[in-house]
Design a protein around this motif. Sequence first.
Motif, PDB file in Angstrom:
ATOM      1  N   ASN A 158       0.844  -1.199   0.000  1.00 32.14           N
ATOM      2  CA  ASN A 158       0.000   0.000   0.000  1.00 32.14           C
ATOM      3  C   ASN A 158       0.877   1.246   0.000  1.00 32.14           C
ATOM      4  N   THR A 159       1.186   1.744  -1.184  1.00 33.85           N
ATOM      5  CA  THR A 159       2.095   2.888  -1.296  1.00 33.85           C
ATOM      6  C   THR A 159       1.393   4.227  -1.102  1.00 33.85           C
ATOM      7  N   SER A 160       0.077   4.234  -1.156  1.00 34.70           N
ATOM      8  CA  SER A 160      -0.635   5.493  -0.906  1.00 34.70           C
ATOM      9  C   SER A 160      -0.652   5.795   0.589  1.00 34.70           C
ATOM     10  N   LYS A 161      -0.838   4.756   1.396  1.00 30.24           N
ATOM     11  CA  LYS A 161      -0.842   4.932   2.850  1.00 30.24           C
ATOM     12  C   LYS A 161       0.566   4.972   3.420  1.00 30.24           C
ATOM     13  N   PHE A 162       1.474   4.212   2.793  1.00 29.57           N
ATOM     14  CA  PHE A 162       2.862   4.133   3.257  1.00 29.57           C
ATOM     15  C   PHE A 162       3.800   4.350   2.073  1.00 29.57           C
ATOM     16  N   PRO A 163       3.971   5.574   1.625  1.00 29.54           N
ATOM     17  CA  PRO A 163       4.838   5.826   0.479  1.00 29.54           C
ATOM     18  C   PRO A 163       6.303   5.553   0.804  1.00 29.54           C
ATOM     19  N   GLY A 164       7.045   5.172  -0.223  1.00 32.93           N
ATOM     20  CA  GLY A 164       8.470   4.920  -0.056  1.00 32.93           C
ATOM     21  C   GLY A 164       8.868   3.593  -0.667  1.00 32.93           C
ATOM     22  N   LYS A 165      10.156   3.407  -0.840  1.00 31.12           N
ATOM     23  CA  LYS A 165      10.671   2.188  -1.451  1.00 31.12           C
ATOM     24  C   LYS A 165      10.619   1.014  -0.474  1.00 31.12           C
ATOM     25  N   ARG A 166      10.543  -0.182  -1.061  1.00 30.56           N
ATOM     26  CA  ARG A 166      10.567  -1.424  -0.295  1.00 30.56           C
ATOM     27  C   ARG A 166      11.812  -2.226  -0.679  1.00 30.56           C
ATOM     28  N   PRO A 205       5.232   5.095  -8.686  1.00 24.91           N
ATOM     29  CA  PRO A 205       5.981   6.319  -8.364  1.00 24.91           C
ATOM     30  C   PRO A 205       6.062   6.596  -6.867  1.00 24.91           C
ATOM     31  N   ASN A 206       5.074   6.120  -6.100  1.00 24.22           N
ATOM     32  CA  ASN A 206       5.087   6.287  -4.653  1.00 24.22           C
ATOM     33  C   ASN A 206       5.815   5.155  -3.929  1.00 24.22           C
ATOM     34  N   GLY A 207       6.247   4.146  -4.698  1.00 24.96           N
ATOM     35  CA  GLY A 207       6.911   2.989  -4.106  1.00 24.96           C
ATOM     36  C   GLY A 207       8.292   2.784  -4.685  1.00 24.96           C
ATOM     37  N   GLY A 208       8.491   1.621  -5.276  1.00 23.49           N
ATOM     38  CA  GLY A 208       9.793   1.269  -5.824  1.00 23.49           C
ATOM     39  C   GLY A 208      10.423   0.139  -5.040  1.00 23.49           C
ATOM     40  N   CYS A 209      11.329  -0.596  -5.670  1.00 20.60           N
ATOM     41  CA  CYS A 209      11.947  -1.755  -5.048  1.00 20.60           C
ATOM     42  C   CYS A 209      13.462  -1.649  -5.042  1.00 20.60           C
ATOM     43  N   VAL A 210      14.029  -2.040  -3.939  1.00 21.20           N
ATOM     44  CA  VAL A 210      15.476  -2.233  -3.821  1.00 21.20           C
ATOM     45  C   VAL A 210      15.678  -3.720  -3.554  1.00 21.20           C
ATOM     46  N   PHE A 211      16.441  -4.379  -4.414  1.00 20.88           N
ATOM     47  CA  PHE A 211      16.621  -5.822  -4.287  1.00 20.88           C
ATOM     48  C   PHE A 211      17.849  -6.125  -3.429  1.00 20.88           C
ATOM     49  N   TRP A 212      17.644  -6.964  -2.410  1.00 20.40           N
ATOM     50  CA  TRP A 212      18.756  -7.336  -1.547  1.00 20.40           C
ATOM     51  C   TRP A 212      19.153  -8.782  -1.791  1.00 20.40           C
ATOM     52  N   ASN A 213      20.401  -9.094  -1.501  1.00 26.01           N
ATOM     53  CA  ASN A 213      20.878 -10.462  -1.701  1.00 26.01           C
ATOM     54  C   ASN A 213      21.660 -11.016  -0.526  1.00 26.01           C
ATOM     55  N   ALA A 214      21.842 -10.231   0.520  1.00 33.47           N
ATOM     56  CA  ALA A 214      22.539 -10.688   1.717  1.00 33.47           C
ATOM     57  C   ALA A 214      21.729 -10.312   2.939  1.00 33.47           C
ATOM     58  N   GLY A 215      21.733 -11.177   3.941  1.00 38.05           N
ATOM     59  CA  GLY A 215      20.871 -10.988   5.097  1.00 38.05           C
ATOM     60  C   GLY A 215      21.105  -9.715   5.875  1.00 38.05           C
ATOM     61  N   ALA A 216      22.315  -9.171   5.810  1.00 32.30           N
ATOM     62  CA  ALA A 216      22.611  -7.948   6.559  1.00 32.30           C
ATOM     63  C   ALA A 216      22.024  -6.709   5.907  1.00 32.30           C
ATOM     64  N   GLN A 217      21.647  -6.804   4.648  1.00 30.84           N
ATOM     65  CA  GLN A 217      21.222  -5.616   3.904  1.00 30.84           C
ATOM     66  C   GLN A 217      19.883  -5.031   4.334  1.00 30.84           C
ATOM     67  N   PRO A 218      18.812  -5.836   4.538  1.00 30.24           N
ATOM     68  CA  PRO A 218      17.515  -5.228   4.874  1.00 30.24           C
ATOM     69  C   PRO A 218      17.544  -4.312   6.090  1.00 30.24           C
ATOM     70  N   PRO A 219      18.115  -4.725   7.234  1.00 22.56           N
ATOM     71  CA  PRO A 219      18.149  -3.780   8.359  1.00 22.56           C
ATOM     72  C   PRO A 219      18.999  -2.551   8.079  1.00 22.56           C
ATOM     73  N   GLU A 220      20.054  -2.711   7.283  1.00 24.03           N
ATOM     74  CA  GLU A 220      20.882  -1.557   6.934  1.00 24.03           C
ATOM     75  C   GLU A 220      20.115  -0.576   6.059  1.00 24.03           C
ATOM     76  N   LEU A 221      19.361  -1.101   5.097  1.00 25.68           N
ATOM     77  CA  LEU A 221      18.574  -0.245   4.208  1.00 25.68           C
ATOM     78  C   LEU A 221      17.505   0.517   4.985  1.00 25.68           C
ATOM     79  N   LEU A 222      16.916  -0.136   5.975  1.00 26.66           N
ATOM     80  CA  LEU A 222      15.932   0.531   6.819  1.00 26.66           C
ATOM     81  C   LEU A 222      16.589   1.594   7.695  1.00 26.66           C
ATOM     82  N   ALA A 223      17.717   1.235   8.275  1.00 29.62           N
ATOM     83  CA  ALA A 223      18.384   2.154   9.198  1.00 29.62           C
ATOM     84  C   ALA A 223      18.858   3.426   8.511  1.00 29.62           C
TER      85      ALA A 223
END
Length: 236
Positions: free
Chosen positions: A17-25, A79-97
């Motif tokens: 839901n990018t209208s309620k929660f805009p930003g990349k995933r 346009p309100n969303g977008g994807c960043v593809f991760w391939n290592a377990g350490a990446q998701p928390p880093e991308l959020l932080a």
Amino acid sequence: MIKSEAKKPKTIKDFFNTSKFPGKRAIYKGAMSNLEIALVADGVKASGAQAGGDLLYRKMEGAGIDRALNKIKALCTDPNGGCVFWNAGAQPPELLANGEVVMATGWNGRFFNAQMEGTPLVQVWDAQILDYEYFALVKDGPGYADGSAMKVLAEMTSTEGLAGSAKYIAYAPWRKSSIAIMEAGEPWFKDGKTNMVPHMPTAPSNLKSHILMNPDFWADNQDEINEKWEAMKAGL
């Protein structure tokens, strides 16, 4: 998993839901697990452990694959969303932080570790995917004849043994009896102050809507799906 804020998503539908929660995933680079959550977000019930999650995987066959791919594509091209593809377990928390994404899929143990390091993250368990690994005993291998190898496996998979591993990381025991031991011994984490049951994927409160990974489905269909997945990604 999201970066902590006043308005928090509660379901897998909110992830899309990018209208309620805009930003990349941030999502995994491969198709496996992404198609499952996409179908649930599109209205298919997360069937959990019932018949190995066959209801969901039956829906994924044929046109369901394209349905899931289209759901992911819509998220990545929004346009309100977008994807960043991760391939290592350490990446998701880093991308959020670092604020590069507002939500991410990932391994709960990695998110837990980030939380313990002070990163303000909150895990959302709706439509979580439970995956598992196996122990194998090789016939006539070391310790087979005298039963010592079986004793090792029995200890490693015992109620106490599985509960003990949760003192160090938030990957869950499969035995319900292990959860009971942890509940009785809270705070269970090695720091002596953190309750671990709320962080366990197999805690009853976190199992209300879950998906049990079906390895047979992926073994039979991964080549076809991966070809379509990579074509979808190339077209983004």
